[in-house]
Design a protein around this motif. Structure first.
Motif, PDB file in Angstrom:
ATOM      1  N   MET A  28       0.810  -1.225   0.000  1.00 24.18           N
ATOM      2  CA  MET A  28       0.000   0.000   0.000  1.00 24.18           C
ATOM      3  C   MET A  28       0.844   1.276   0.000  1.00 24.18           C
ATOM      4  O   MET A  28       0.320   2.380  -0.049  1.00 24.18           O
ATOM      5  N   LYS A  29       2.171   1.106   0.026  1.00 24.02           N
ATOM      6  CA  LYS A  29       3.065   2.274   0.059  1.00 24.02           C
ATOM      7  C   LYS A  29       2.739   3.318  -1.019  1.00 24.02           C
ATOM      8  O   LYS A  29       2.705   4.510  -0.740  1.00 24.02           O
ATOM      9  N   PRO A  30       2.479   2.896  -2.262  1.00 21.09           N
ATOM     10  CA  PRO A  30       2.214   3.897  -3.309  1.00 21.09           C
ATOM     11  C   PRO A  30       0.972   4.761  -3.048  1.00 21.09           C
ATOM     12  O   PRO A  30       0.813   5.808  -3.654  1.00 21.09           O
ATOM     13  N   TYR A  31       0.096   4.300  -2.150  1.00 22.66           N
ATOM     14  CA  TYR A  31      -1.158   5.028  -1.921  1.00 22.66           C
ATOM     15  C   TYR A  31      -1.129   5.878  -0.652  1.00 22.66           C
ATOM     16  O   TYR A  31      -2.098   6.513  -0.308  1.00 22.66           O
ATOM     17  N   ASP A  44      -3.880   8.797   0.017  1.00 21.03           N
ATOM     18  CA  ASP A  44      -3.951   9.863  -0.979  1.00 21.03           C
ATOM     19  C   ASP A  44      -5.325   9.840  -1.668  1.00 21.03           C
ATOM     20  O   ASP A  44      -5.612   8.950  -2.463  1.00 21.03           O
ATOM     21  N   VAL A  45      -6.181  10.825  -1.348  1.00 20.11           N
ATOM     22  CA  VAL A  45      -7.551  10.793  -1.900  1.00 20.11           C
ATOM     23  C   VAL A  45      -7.583  10.994  -3.411  1.00 20.11           C
ATOM     24  O   VAL A  45      -8.514  10.559  -4.081  1.00 20.11           O
ATOM     25  N   ALA A 139     -10.782  -4.377  -4.917  1.00 21.57           N
ATOM     26  CA  ALA A 139     -10.853  -4.395  -3.459  1.00 21.57           C
ATOM     27  C   ALA A 139     -10.647  -3.019  -2.867  1.00 21.57           C
ATOM     28  O   ALA A 139      -9.822  -2.239  -3.330  1.00 21.57           O
ATOM     29  N   LEU A 140     -11.436  -2.734  -1.828  1.00 20.45           N
ATOM     30  CA  LEU A 140     -11.237  -1.531  -1.023  1.00 20.45           C
ATOM     31  C   LEU A 140     -10.104  -1.866  -0.067  1.00 20.45           C
ATOM     32  O   LEU A 140     -10.243  -2.780   0.740  1.00 20.45           O
ATOM     33  N   CYS A 141      -8.984  -1.174  -0.194  1.00 18.43           N
ATOM     34  CA  CYS A 141      -7.815  -1.530   0.607  1.00 18.43           C
ATOM     35  C   CYS A 141      -7.387  -0.389   1.512  1.00 18.43           C
ATOM     36  O   CYS A 141      -7.207   0.737   1.069  1.00 18.43           O
ATOM     37  N   ASP A 142      -7.211  -0.705   2.783  1.00 23.62           N
ATOM     38  CA  ASP A 142      -6.723   0.254   3.758  1.00 23.62           C
ATOM     39  C   ASP A 142      -5.195   0.152   3.807  1.00 23.62           C
ATOM     40  O   ASP A 142      -4.603  -0.735   3.185  1.00 23.62           O
ATOM     41  N   ALA A 143      -4.580   1.038   4.590  1.00 25.01           N
ATOM     42  CA  ALA A 143      -3.118   1.100   4.643  1.00 25.01           C
ATOM     43  C   ALA A 143      -2.460  -0.232   5.006  1.00 25.01           C
ATOM     44  O   ALA A 143      -1.325  -0.504   4.631  1.00 25.01           O
ATOM     45  N   ASN A 144      -3.192  -1.075   5.744  1.00 26.76           N
ATOM     46  CA  ASN A 144      -2.584  -2.328   6.224  1.00 26.76           C
ATOM     47  C   ASN A 144      -2.865  -3.530   5.322  1.00 26.76           C
ATOM     48  O   ASN A 144      -2.440  -4.638   5.628  1.00 26.76           O
ATOM     49  N   VAL A 153      -7.026  -1.855  -6.997  1.00 27.66           N
ATOM     50  CA  VAL A 153      -7.037  -1.423  -5.593  1.00 27.66           C
ATOM     51  C   VAL A 153      -7.747  -0.076  -5.496  1.00 27.66           C
ATOM     52  O   VAL A 153      -7.410   0.846  -6.236  1.00 27.66           O
ATOM     53  N   ILE A 154      -8.734   0.030  -4.610  1.00 27.42           N
ATOM     54  CA  ILE A 154      -9.310   1.338  -4.296  1.00 27.42           C
ATOM     55  C   ILE A 154      -8.818   1.684  -2.890  1.00 27.42           C
ATOM     56  O   ILE A 154      -9.292   1.102  -1.907  1.00 27.42           O
ATOM     57  N   PRO A 155      -7.815   2.572  -2.782  1.00 32.81           N
ATOM     58  CA  PRO A 155      -7.259   2.865  -1.462  1.00 32.81           C
ATOM     59  C   PRO A 155      -8.260   3.697  -0.638  1.00 32.81           C
ATOM     60  O   PRO A 155      -8.665   4.773  -1.065  1.00 32.81           O
ATOM     61  N   THR A 156      -8.691   3.165   0.482  1.00 32.97           N
ATOM     62  CA  THR A 156      -9.667   3.888   1.303  1.00 32.97           C
ATOM     63  C   THR A 156      -9.711   3.320   2.706  1.00 32.97           C
ATOM     64  O   THR A 156      -9.290   2.189   2.944  1.00 32.97           O
TER      65      THR A 156
END
Length: 199
Positions: A28-31, A44-45, A139-144, A153-156
């Motif tokens: 998740m580092k890139p997000y 990063d929104v 997938a909705l992915c959190d920092a972890n 990946v949807i970072p949220t």
């Protein structure tokens, strides 16, 4: 060229979409936008926004009944059910029965072509079966979260009541717009509150 924001950046922030966890995975580092003083990773929104646009385009290409959305976490039950109602997708909230996607002899067997997972950690059974049958995973992915096997990946923040409502609301709106069901966002008659779990 900057992508247009689907909602103002402040709206994303007000709903806590960007609030990650205190643990970050290397995937998740890139997000990750920054780390807050209290040790929380901030997502990063702009990247969330851009991935929602991509997911909306991708999902609009599938027949509604070929899309499966799953959520094990209680706060996601209402957003997921509402998303399914608005888009015509199939949803499974709560326990995901083993064999749902892999065993045609079961009465709850579902044949789908793409899956949306609310949290790869909680929805691990659904992930395993999607991988086994080789369908794309959004997938909705959190920092972890780890993102192996996730195609988009949807970072949220995938644990917050409001953030889950915002993400599923935006995704439903994007799908309908890409399908041509609505021609402008004004025609989308639902509010974020319609998608939010009640306490």
């Amino acid at each position: 060229m900057e992508e247009e924001m689907l909602i103002p950046e402040e709206e994303y922030q007000k709903s806590g979409v960007h609030i990650g966890t205190q643990v970050k995975s290397s995937d998740m580092k890139p997000y990750i936008f920054k780390i807050r003083n209290d040790g929380l990773y901030i997502l990063d929104v702009k990247k969330t926004n851009s991935k929602l646009i991509a997911a909306g385009k991708m999902l609009a290409r599938f027949d509604p009944q070929d899309i499966l959305v799953v959520a094990q976490r209680q706060y996601a039950f209402r957003p997921v059910a509402k998303f399914a109602e608005v888009t015509g997708a199939v949803s499974i909230t709560g326990r995901f029965n083993p064999g749902t996607l892999t065993n045609p002899s079961l009465k709850f067997y579902k044949e789908v072509k793409v899956i949306v997972v609310t949290d790869p950690l909680a929805d691990v059974q659904a992930m395993k079966e999607a991988i086994k049958i080789g369908i794309p995973i959004i997938a909705l992915c959190d920092a972890n979260n780890k993102t192996d096997f996730v195609d988009l990946v949807i970072p949220t923040n995938n644990k917050g009541r409001r953030s889950l409502a915002v993400i599923y609301w935006l995704l439903a709106r994007e799908i309908l717009k890409n399908r041509g069901t609505i021609t402008s966002y004004d025609q989308f008659k639902y509010t974020i509150d319609d998608f939010e779990a009640q306490i």
